[in-house]
Motif scaffolding. Structure first.
Motif, PDB file in Angstrom:
ATOM      1  N   GLN A  65       0.904  -1.139  -0.034  1.00 44.44           N
ATOM      2  CA  GLN A  65      -0.032   0.041   0.094  1.00 44.44           C
ATOM      3  C   GLN A  65       0.823   1.412   0.013  1.00 44.44           C
ATOM      4  O   GLN A  65       0.676   2.393  -0.774  1.00 44.44           O
ATOM      5  CB  GLN A  65      -1.020  -0.078   1.123  1.00 44.44           C
ATOM      6  CG  GLN A  65      -1.979  -1.104   1.120  1.00 44.44           C
ATOM      7  CD  GLN A  65      -1.461  -2.401   1.688  1.00 44.44           C
ATOM      8  OE1 GLN A  65      -0.303  -2.571   1.956  1.00 44.44           O
ATOM      9  NE2 GLN A  65      -2.510  -3.377   1.460  1.00 44.44           N
ATOM     10  N   ALA A  66       1.995   1.187   0.617  1.00 37.73           N
ATOM     11  CA  ALA A  66       2.861   2.439   0.623  1.00 37.73           C
ATOM     12  C   ALA A  66       3.474   2.546  -0.764  1.00 37.73           C
ATOM     13  O   ALA A  66       3.375   3.814  -1.215  1.00 37.73           O
ATOM     14  CB  ALA A  66       4.048   2.161   1.736  1.00 37.73           C
ATOM     15  N   PHE A  67       3.704   1.599  -1.416  1.00 35.43           N
ATOM     16  CA  PHE A  67       4.563   1.603  -2.701  1.00 35.43           C
ATOM     17  C   PHE A  67       3.289   2.068  -3.700  1.00 35.43           C
ATOM     18  O   PHE A  67       3.576   3.183  -4.642  1.00 35.43           O
ATOM     19  CB  PHE A  67       4.715   0.279  -3.336  1.00 35.43           C
ATOM     20  CG  PHE A  67       5.565   0.304  -4.607  1.00 35.43           C
ATOM     21  CD1 PHE A  67       6.883   0.619  -4.570  1.00 35.43           C
ATOM     22  CD2 PHE A  67       4.831   0.131  -5.631  1.00 35.43           C
ATOM     23  CE1 PHE A  67       7.426   0.831  -5.760  1.00 35.43           C
ATOM     24  CE2 PHE A  67       5.532   0.190  -6.957  1.00 35.43           C
ATOM     25  CZ  PHE A  67       7.045   0.414  -6.749  1.00 35.43           C
ATOM     26  N   SER A  68       2.096   1.829  -3.386  1.00 34.22           N
ATOM     27  CA  SER A  68       0.985   2.405  -4.317  1.00 34.22           C
ATOM     28  C   SER A  68       0.677   3.811  -4.155  1.00 34.22           C
ATOM     29  O   SER A  68       0.585   4.573  -4.819  1.00 34.22           O
ATOM     30  CB  SER A  68      -0.407   1.380  -4.191  1.00 34.22           C
ATOM     31  OG  SER A  68      -1.412   2.023  -4.829  1.00 34.22           O
ATOM     32  N   LEU A  69       0.922   4.369  -2.843  1.00 35.19           N
ATOM     33  CA  LEU A  69       0.663   5.725  -2.262  1.00 35.19           C
ATOM     34  C   LEU A  69       1.624   6.659  -2.911  1.00 35.19           C
ATOM     35  O   LEU A  69       1.539   7.521  -3.498  1.00 35.19           O
ATOM     36  CB  LEU A  69       0.519   5.802  -0.845  1.00 35.19           C
ATOM     37  CG  LEU A  69       0.682   7.181  -0.333  1.00 35.19           C
ATOM     38  CD1 LEU A  69      -0.466   8.115  -0.659  1.00 35.19           C
ATOM     39  CD2 LEU A  69       0.686   7.104   1.353  1.00 35.19           C
ATOM     40  N   LEU A  70       3.009   5.898  -2.819  1.00 38.73           N
ATOM     41  CA  LEU A  70       4.038   6.609  -3.520  1.00 38.73           C
ATOM     42  C   LEU A  70       3.858   7.074  -4.751  1.00 38.73           C
ATOM     43  O   LEU A  70       4.126   8.109  -5.266  1.00 38.73           O
ATOM     44  CB  LEU A  70       5.362   5.833  -3.118  1.00 38.73           C
ATOM     45  CG  LEU A  70       6.726   6.393  -3.412  1.00 38.73           C
ATOM     46  CD1 LEU A  70       7.258   7.291  -2.601  1.00 38.73           C
ATOM     47  CD2 LEU A  70       7.763   5.445  -3.627  1.00 38.73           C
ATOM     48  N   GLN A  71       3.594   6.066  -5.469  1.00 44.98           N
ATOM     49  CA  GLN A  71       3.364   6.231  -7.052  1.00 44.98           C
ATOM     50  C   GLN A  71       2.054   7.264  -7.332  1.00 44.98           C
ATOM     51  O   GLN A  71       2.151   8.146  -8.335  1.00 44.98           O
ATOM     52  CB  GLN A  71       2.931   4.895  -7.808  1.00 44.98           C
ATOM     53  CG  GLN A  71       3.051   4.823  -9.326  1.00 44.98           C
ATOM     54  CD  GLN A  71       4.553   4.878  -9.679  1.00 44.98           C
ATOM     55  OE1 GLN A  71       5.412   5.128  -8.533  1.00 44.98           O
ATOM     56  NE2 GLN A  71       4.800   4.866 -10.921  1.00 44.98           N
ATOM     57  N   SER A  72       1.060   7.252  -6.332  1.00 44.54           N
ATOM     58  CA  SER A  72       0.114   8.385  -6.738  1.00 44.54           C
ATOM     59  C   SER A  72       0.614   9.751  -6.546  1.00 44.54           C
ATOM     60  O   SER A  72       0.124  10.672  -7.203  1.00 44.54           O
ATOM     61  CB  SER A  72      -1.186   7.926  -5.617  1.00 44.54           C
ATOM     62  OG  SER A  72      -1.766   6.826  -6.062  1.00 44.54           O
ATOM     63  N   LEU A  73       1.472   9.825  -5.439  1.00 46.39           N
ATOM     64  CA  LEU A  73       2.045  11.088  -5.109  1.00 46.39           C
ATOM     65  C   LEU A  73       2.714  11.544  -6.367  1.00 46.39           C
ATOM     66  O   LEU A  73       2.762  12.760  -6.755  1.00 46.39           O
ATOM     67  CB  LEU A  73       2.956  10.848  -4.006  1.00 46.39           C
ATOM     68  CG  LEU A  73       2.028  10.856  -2.580  1.00 46.39           C
ATOM     69  CD1 LEU A  73       3.252  10.617  -1.633  1.00 46.39           C
ATOM     70  CD2 LEU A  73       1.546  12.155  -2.357  1.00 46.39           C
ATOM     71  N   ARG A  74       3.765  10.604  -6.830  1.00 42.33           N
ATOM     72  CA  ARG A  74       4.533  10.976  -8.044  1.00 42.33           C
ATOM     73  C   ARG A  74       3.745  11.370  -9.416  1.00 42.33           C
ATOM     74  O   ARG A  74       3.926  12.115  -9.981  1.00 42.33           O
ATOM     75  CB  ARG A  74       5.405   9.835  -8.277  1.00 42.33           C
ATOM     76  CG  ARG A  74       6.478   9.738  -7.346  1.00 42.33           C
ATOM     77  CD  ARG A  74       7.289   8.440  -7.454  1.00 42.33           C
ATOM     78  NE  ARG A  74       8.483   8.368  -6.644  1.00 42.33           N
ATOM     79  CZ  ARG A  74       9.166   7.273  -6.302  1.00 42.33           C
ATOM     80  NH1 ARG A  74       8.533   6.202  -6.962  1.00 42.33           N
ATOM     81  NH2 ARG A  74      10.115   7.326  -5.388  1.00 42.33           N
ATOM     82  N   GLN A  75       2.737  10.586  -9.448  1.00 45.64           N
ATOM     83  CA  GLN A  75       1.812  10.884 -10.736  1.00 45.64           C
ATOM     84  C   GLN A  75       1.026  12.158 -10.578  1.00 45.64           C
ATOM     85  O   GLN A  75       0.742  12.548 -11.619  1.00 45.64           O
ATOM     86  CB  GLN A  75       0.808   9.678 -11.011  1.00 45.64           C
ATOM     87  CG  GLN A  75       1.571   8.209 -11.462  1.00 45.64           C
ATOM     88  CD  GLN A  75       0.608   7.204 -11.562  1.00 45.64           C
ATOM     89  OE1 GLN A  75      -0.493   6.966 -10.858  1.00 45.64           O
ATOM     90  NE2 GLN A  75       1.102   5.996 -12.011  1.00 45.64           N
ATOM     91  N   GLN A  76       1.132  12.696  -9.367  1.00 48.12           N
ATOM     92  CA  GLN A  76       0.556  13.808  -9.044  1.00 48.12           C
ATOM     93  C   GLN A  76       1.432  15.141  -9.407  1.00 48.12           C
ATOM     94  O   GLN A  76       1.052  16.209  -8.986  1.00 48.12           O
ATOM     95  CB  GLN A  76      -0.530  14.019  -7.941  1.00 48.12           C
ATOM     96  CG  GLN A  76      -1.840  13.180  -7.849  1.00 48.12           C
ATOM     97  CD  GLN A  76      -2.597  13.597  -9.130  1.00 48.12           C
ATOM     98  OE1 GLN A  76      -2.853  14.878  -9.160  1.00 48.12           O
ATOM     99  NE2 GLN A  76      -3.059  12.664 -10.132  1.00 48.12           N
ATOM    100  N   GLY A  77       2.413  14.679  -9.676  1.00 52.22           N
ATOM    101  CA  GLY A  77       3.747  15.845  -9.703  1.00 52.22           C
ATOM    102  C   GLY A  77       4.423  16.045  -8.493  1.00 52.22           C
ATOM    103  O   GLY A  77       5.070  16.997  -8.229  1.00 52.22           O
TER     104      GLY A  77
END
Length: 417
Positions: free
Chosen positions: A341-353
């Motif tokens: 879940q942490a990895f998924s959250l990390l990717q979501s943050l990055r995809q939002q710039g």
């Protein structure tokens, strides 16, 4: 040898490369505003392009080029400068068919075999512009003002702009004769290079760094002594345009650029903070270069600025650049069950710039917080099993030292705000 870079080269590491990127960004902005489009040419070209374009009597061609024979028995040279290559690209791609003038810029590495010292390397980087198709003195002034504009935006201070006119094919023969008359009685005292230049291009003797040659050349006639009416009028108009936009300059009648292709306007920008290599850029007009490279008569003017020397000058002047590599957020985990879940959250943050990082070494939470502090993260998102079960995360403001609970569904927007 496997772990040592070649002499005269540099590794530009994170923490330093951001300064380069900032200067390059400013250069691209200036080019957009002045109407120059980017050109990217090969790092190597046929050797003849440089021997004909740069000039066989120059130090570059005589002593400094990295030249080799490839497997097809062709003589190839790593580009020592990029004006000749830009001219080649203009001709090969038939850019003369476009509305004139054609205004181009480039950025990238150049290669010269030279003695490394402060601000001088065997692989170095240049930002340059070239404008083809106009002999109007206002474009000379534009190119000069453009270089000074970039230096001002970078924040460089106390620069000296030296300008001169090196004449044209009509007035150069008279200067050549007068220079030979001046140097002939001293021929044996000149360095071997200048003795060779005496017949081929005596004007280049004025550019020699040998102290004896410099002493003999101080009383030599200058280009301004023999300018034809057309060259004199052109030079005066260039100065008038520079005056009109408040660009301060020094007329230096000893200024001779180190390349054979220059005609009319020549200029150099000096900084006093980088030792013996005080030039941080220069250029001029080269109306005969297109013909020397096999094309039709086409006027041109440009400059090349050394990025290493710009950055060295900025460092010596105490200039800091507004650059940052720090992530905005760091995702810390408690327990291995929440890693996915942490990895998924990390990717979501990055995809939002949002620049974000996490731990990859299975550190403890305390060690993760310490690591986030070293990275300079503003926000640390702490995610454990209990928080995950409730659909929340703890968000700690590392600057304020405060933290609060935020719903996972609102977390990305919370940090973005």
């Amino acid at each position: 040898m496997l772990t040592t870079r070649p002499r005269g080269t540099n590794d530009i590491l994170p923490g330093e490369v951001e300064k380069w990127q900032y200067v390059e960004k400013l250069a691209r902005e200036v080019c957009r505003e002045y109407g120059y489009g980017e050109l990217r040419t090969p790092i190597f070209e046929h050797t003849e392009l440089f021997s004909r374009g740069v000039g066989e009597a120059t130090d570059i061609v005589e002593k400094e080029m990295y030249t080799f024979t490839d497997r097809g028995e062709r003589s190839i040279t790593l580009r020592p400068e990029n004006t000749a290559a830009t001219v080649r690209a203009y001709l090969e791609n038939k850019l003369q068919a476009l509305p004139q003038p054609v205004k181009l810029y480039y950025m990238g590495p150049m290669f010269r075999y030279d003695r490394p010292q402060a601000g001088r390397f065997r692989q170095f980087h240049q930002f340059g512009v070239e404008a083809f198709g106009s002999h109007n003195p206002s474009i000379d002034a534009e190119v000069i003002a453009m270089a000074m504009d970039l230096y001002q935006r970078i924040g460089l201070r106390d620069l000296e702009l030296h300008i001169n006119s090196v004449g044209c094919p009509q007035c150069r023969p008279g200067l050549r004769q007068r220079l030979q008359e001046h140097f002939k009685p001293h021929l044996e005292k000149l360095c071997p290079n200048c003795q060779g230049r005496f017949e081929r291009n005596p004007l280049r003797i004025l550019d020699c760094k040998n102290e004896t040659c410099q002493d003999i050349g101080r009383q030599a006639p200058t280009t301004l002594d023999v300018l034809c009416d057309e060259c004199n009028t052109h030079f005066n108009l260039v100065k008038n345009y520079l005056d009109a936009v408040g660009v301060r300059y020094i007329v230096n009648n000893r200024l001779v650029r180190g390349l054979d292709y220059y005609t009319h306007t020549a200029f150099e920008i000096m900084a006093q903070d980088i030792g013996a290599q005080s030039s941080i850029g220069g250029g001029g007009r080269y109306n005969g270069l297109m013909e020397a490279c096999g094309g039709p008569a086409t006027p041109g003017i440009g400059f090349a600025l050394g990025l290493e020397r710009i950055l060295l000058t900025a460092e010596r002047q105490g200039i800091t650049f507004p650059v940052s590599r720090e992530p905005a957020a760091f995702v810390a985990t408690v327990g291995t069950e929440v890693e996915k879940q942490a990895f998924s959250l990390l990717q979501s943050l990055r995809q939002q710039g949002i620049a974000a990082e996490k731990d990859y070494l299975a550190r403890s939470l305390k060690a993760q917080m310490k690591y986030a502090g070293k990275l300079g993260a503003r926000w640390v998102v702490i995610l454990g099993e209990e928080e995950l079960t409730r659909g929340v995360a703890m968000v700690r403001d590392m600057q304020a030292g405060e933290q609060q609970e935020v719903k996972l569904a609102e977390l990305v927007n919370y940090i973005r705000k």
